[in-house]
Design an enzyme around this catalytic site. Structure first.
Site, PDB file in Angstrom:
ATOM      1  N   ASN A   8       0.877  -1.173   0.000  1.00  0.00           N
ATOM      2  CA  ASN A   8       0.000   0.000   0.000  1.00  0.00           C
ATOM      3  C   ASN A   8       0.915   1.223   0.000  1.00  0.00           C
ATOM      4  OD1 ASN A   8      -1.846   2.006   0.442  1.00  0.00           O
ATOM      5  ND2 ASN A   8      -2.695   1.135   2.316  1.00  0.00           N
ATOM      6  N   ARG A  92      -2.653  -2.186  -3.427  1.00  0.00           N
ATOM      7  CA  ARG A  92      -3.834  -1.345  -3.285  1.00  0.00           C
ATOM      8  C   ARG A  92      -3.750  -0.232  -4.325  1.00  0.00           C
ATOM      9  NH1 ARG A  92      -5.346   2.890   1.440  1.00  0.00           N
ATOM     10  NH2 ARG A  92      -7.402   3.385   0.635  1.00  0.00           N
ATOM     11  N   HIS A 180     -12.584   3.565  -0.679  1.00  0.00           N
ATOM     12  CA  HIS A 180     -12.483   2.733   0.542  1.00  0.00           C
ATOM     13  C   HIS A 180     -13.195   1.389   0.362  1.00  0.00           C
ATOM     14  CE1 HIS A 180     -12.022   6.836   2.643  1.00  0.00           C
ATOM     15  NE2 HIS A 180     -10.841   6.271   2.568  1.00  0.00           N
ATOM     16  N   SER A 210      -7.899   9.050   8.245  1.00  0.00           N
ATOM     17  CA  SER A 210      -7.486  10.378   7.769  1.00  0.00           C
ATOM     18  C   SER A 210      -8.203  10.682   6.455  1.00  0.00           C
ATOM     19  CB  SER A 210      -5.974  10.480   7.654  1.00  0.00           C
ATOM     20  OG  SER A 210      -5.488   9.412   6.919  1.00  0.00           O
ATOM     21  N   ARG A 240      -8.881  17.210   3.787  1.00  0.00           N
ATOM     22  CA  ARG A 240      -9.773  17.477   2.645  1.00  0.00           C
ATOM     23  C   ARG A 240     -11.122  17.960   3.162  1.00  0.00           C
ATOM     24  NH1 ARG A 240      -9.113  11.589   0.216  1.00  0.00           N
ATOM     25  NH2 ARG A 240      -7.440  11.260   1.698  1.00  0.00           N
ATOM     26  N   GLU A 330     -12.374   3.249  14.917  1.00  0.00           N
ATOM     27  CA  GLU A 330     -11.990   2.149  15.796  1.00  0.00           C
ATOM     28  C   GLU A 330     -11.434   2.631  17.129  1.00  0.00           C
ATOM     29  OE1 GLU A 330      -9.244  -0.416  13.644  1.00  0.00           O
ATOM     30  OE2 GLU A 330     -10.512  -0.271  11.867  1.00  0.00           O
ATOM     31  N   GLU A 378      -7.860  -3.963   5.228  1.00  0.00           N
ATOM     32  CA  GLU A 378      -7.800  -3.864   3.768  1.00  0.00           C
ATOM     33  C   GLU A 378      -6.716  -4.775   3.198  1.00  0.00           C
ATOM     34  OE1 GLU A 378      -7.550   0.169   4.922  1.00  0.00           O
ATOM     35  OE2 GLU A 378      -8.704   0.846   3.196  1.00  0.00           O
TER      36      GLU A 378
HETATM   37  P1  ADP Z   1      -5.482   6.264   6.780  1.00  0.00           P
HETATM   38  O1  ADP Z   1      -5.388   4.775   6.590  1.00  0.00           O
HETATM   39  O2  ADP Z   1      -6.527   6.935   5.942  1.00  0.00           O
HETATM   40  O3  ADP Z   1      -4.178   6.976   6.809  1.00  0.00           O
HETATM   41  P2  ADP Z   1      -6.280   5.557   9.447  1.00  0.00           P
HETATM   42  O4  ADP Z   1      -7.492   4.721   9.248  1.00  0.00           O
HETATM   43  O5  ADP Z   1      -5.021   4.884   9.888  1.00  0.00           O
HETATM   44  O6  ADP Z   1      -6.046   6.504   8.221  1.00  0.00           O
HETATM   45  O7  ADP Z   1      -6.661   6.689  10.511  1.00  0.00           O
HETATM   46  C1  ADP Z   1      -5.717   7.633  10.932  1.00  0.00           C
HETATM   47  C2  ADP Z   1      -6.398   8.637  11.818  1.00  0.00           C
HETATM   48  O8  ADP Z   1      -7.067   7.957  12.884  1.00  0.00           O
HETATM   49  C3  ADP Z   1      -5.426   9.573  12.514  1.00  0.00           C
HETATM   50  O9  ADP Z   1      -5.137  10.671  11.721  1.00  0.00           O
HETATM   51  C4  ADP Z   1      -6.208   9.977  13.736  1.00  0.00           C
HETATM   52  O10 ADP Z   1      -6.980  11.101  13.409  1.00  0.00           O
HETATM   53  C5  ADP Z   1      -7.132   8.813  14.006  1.00  0.00           C
HETATM   54  N1  ADP Z   1      -6.766   8.059  15.216  1.00  0.00           N
HETATM   55  C6  ADP Z   1      -5.906   7.038  15.329  1.00  0.00           C
HETATM   56  N2  ADP Z   1      -5.829   6.612  16.612  1.00  0.00           N
HETATM   57  C7  ADP Z   1      -6.684   7.405  17.328  1.00  0.00           C
HETATM   58  C8  ADP Z   1      -7.066   7.479  18.697  1.00  0.00           C
HETATM   59  N3  ADP Z   1      -6.569   6.655  19.609  1.00  0.00           N
HETATM   60  N4  ADP Z   1      -7.960   8.430  19.057  1.00  0.00           N
HETATM   61  C9  ADP Z   1      -8.474   9.271  18.124  1.00  0.00           C
HETATM   62  N5  ADP Z   1      -8.154   9.239  16.816  1.00  0.00           N
HETATM   63  C10 ADP Z   1      -7.277   8.323  16.408  1.00  0.00           C
END
Ligand code: ADP
Length: 405
Positions: A8, A92, A180, A210, A240, A330, A378
């Site tokens: 990824n 991915r 997604h 994110s 975004r 999560e 994923e």
């Molecule tokens: P991506 O795969 O799109 O980069 P993720 O699904 O890994 O994103 O999510 C990342 C985001 O999850 C972080 O930017 C943060 O905002 C949020 N995050 C991760 N852990 C926590 C937590 N313990 N509490 C609140 N937000 C969290």
């Protein structure tokens, strides 16, 4: 042991996982790792499937200058220290455009066709393709499969798939694709194990990371998504804006004199939680901040999730289950609680303790709609697709023998 590598690739990072193929075609995660800071301060970190750390190594910027170098560094480390016997690589890929409904075996022609979608996902697509191209050149015998974030949504009906633009634009590919999809597909499968009756009904899955979106899934199939032509629509995200009146874009270009490139840059990198709060794009930092703008950004996020839930429930004519997944979904009980408050009009109530403890079911027993937390995966979905796609090809068996030594 035969393994599949899942890749990824993002703008400056390459995440990877290695899955062992066991006899029954089950897949077990052996290693998960990533190379961050590619071209700047590269760092390779990896852990075994059980979480035990395997490596944490910094490199000079010129040792891993780009994603091509990153895939070879990860591959060399896996080969030399983990003794993995790669039989295939699954990638991915964010955008499959109108053509790619299923995962596909990669060759030069496929890469050329996928390059056409770079302008639709400029932050992701070129990076997704870079390690693919590099591997095809250096290891042409190693089968690769591209798995798309758009595929799960390709069965949308015409109403969900169109913008109200002159039809010729639809014909040339200006459609509401949704993203997604690998995450939604995995979560829909998991929900079938957790709550089969709910999974057969009308479910909203909120993938809040994110990048963030929501999907209406009826009878296990995606019927509507908050994301559209690009990954800019729908919910506000880390950087975004989510849904925005196109008139704002015209204003920025015509009245403010911004170039299209500058507008694109701003829309992908400076908006969302970051733009609203001026504090951070990361929910953890916003939740730790006492700045009223940080609180406002969190409220705004929950508000928009609530609005979009109404839209998706309307698309399905009702709601039988709501699922949180991805980084925020999560891991943030506070954000889940904020969002569920916005869904109270649907008769949804939370079990505060279950929410704090991140149990699978977090709604109260009297809630009219059950609410779940289902961690997404994923990478496992990509590994499964890779195996399935190649298993359908006779050529895979002989290739496996060739690459196994
Ligand atoms: P991506 O795969 O799109 O980069 P993720 O699904 O890994 O994103 O999510 C990342 C985001 O999850 C972080 O930017 C943060 O905002 C949020 N995050 C991760 N852990 C926590 C937590 N313990 N509490 C609140 N937000 C969290």
């Amino acid at each position: 042991m035969e393994t599949i590598l899942v890749v990824n690739a993002g703008s400056s990072s390459l995440k990877f996982q290695v899955f062992a193929i066991s006899g029954s075609q089950d897949l077990d995660c052996l290693v998960r790792g990533q190379i961050d800071g590619v071209g700047m301060r590269p760092r390779l970190r990896a852990a075994a499937g059980d979480g035990a750390a395997l490596i944490d190594k910094a490199f000079e910027s010129n040792e891993i200058p780009d994603l091509e170098a990153a895939i070879f560094e990860a591959g060399a480390w896996l080969r030399e220290t983990q003794k993995v016997d790669l039989v295939a690589v699954g990638h991915r890929v964010v955008h499959g455009g109108p053509d790619f409904v299923n995962p596909v075996r990669v060759d030069r022609d496929i890469i050329a066709r996928l390059r056409r979608y770079i302008s639709l996902a400029p932050l992701h697509q070129p990076h997704n393709l870079a390690p693919m191209r590099a591997l095809l050149e250096r290891r042409p015998g190693l089968p690769q499969v591209a798995c798309f974030d758009t595929s799960f949504h390709r069965g949308h009906g015409a109403l969900a798939d169109h913008y109200a633009l002159p039809l010729r634009f639809y014909e040339e590919g200006v459609r509401r694709y949704g993203f997604h999809g690998l995450s939604y597909e995995y979560v829909a499968e998991r929900l079938r194990q957790i709550a089969p009756a709910v999974a057969n009904g009308r479910v909203i899955v909120a993938h809040l990371g994110s990048g963030a979106s929501m999907c209406a899934i009826a009878g296990g199939r995606s019927v509507e998504s908050t994301l559209g032509f690009t990954a800019l629509d729908g919910l506000p995200m880390g950087t975004r804006p989510g849904q925005i009146d196109p008139g704002v874009v015209l204003y920025l270009i015509m009245e403010k004199g911004m170039s299209p490139g500058a507008v694109q840059d701003m829309l992908y990198r400076e908006c969302g939680l970051k733009g609203l709060s001026g504090v951070s794009n990361d929910v953890r930092e916003l939740e730790a901040s006492a700045d009223p703008k940080a609180v406002f950004a969190l409220d705004y996020f929950a508000y928009r999730v609530g609005l979009n839930a109404g839209m998706l429930a309307a698309a399905m004519g009702g709601l039988d289950g709501f699922v949180f997944t991805a980084g925020i979904g999560e891991n943030s009980p506070t954000m889940r609680a904020r969002i569920v408050q916005r869904l109270a009009w649907l008769g949804i109530t939370l079990d505060a303790e279950a929410n704090r403890e991140r149990r699978t079911v977090i709604s109260a027993s009297e809630s009219r709609v059950p609410v779940y937390v289902v961690p997404t995966n994923e990478e496992l979905m990509i590994a499964r697709h890779t195996l399935e796609t190649l298993s359908k090809q006779d050529a895979f068996c002989s290739t496996k023998e060739k690459t196994a030594d």
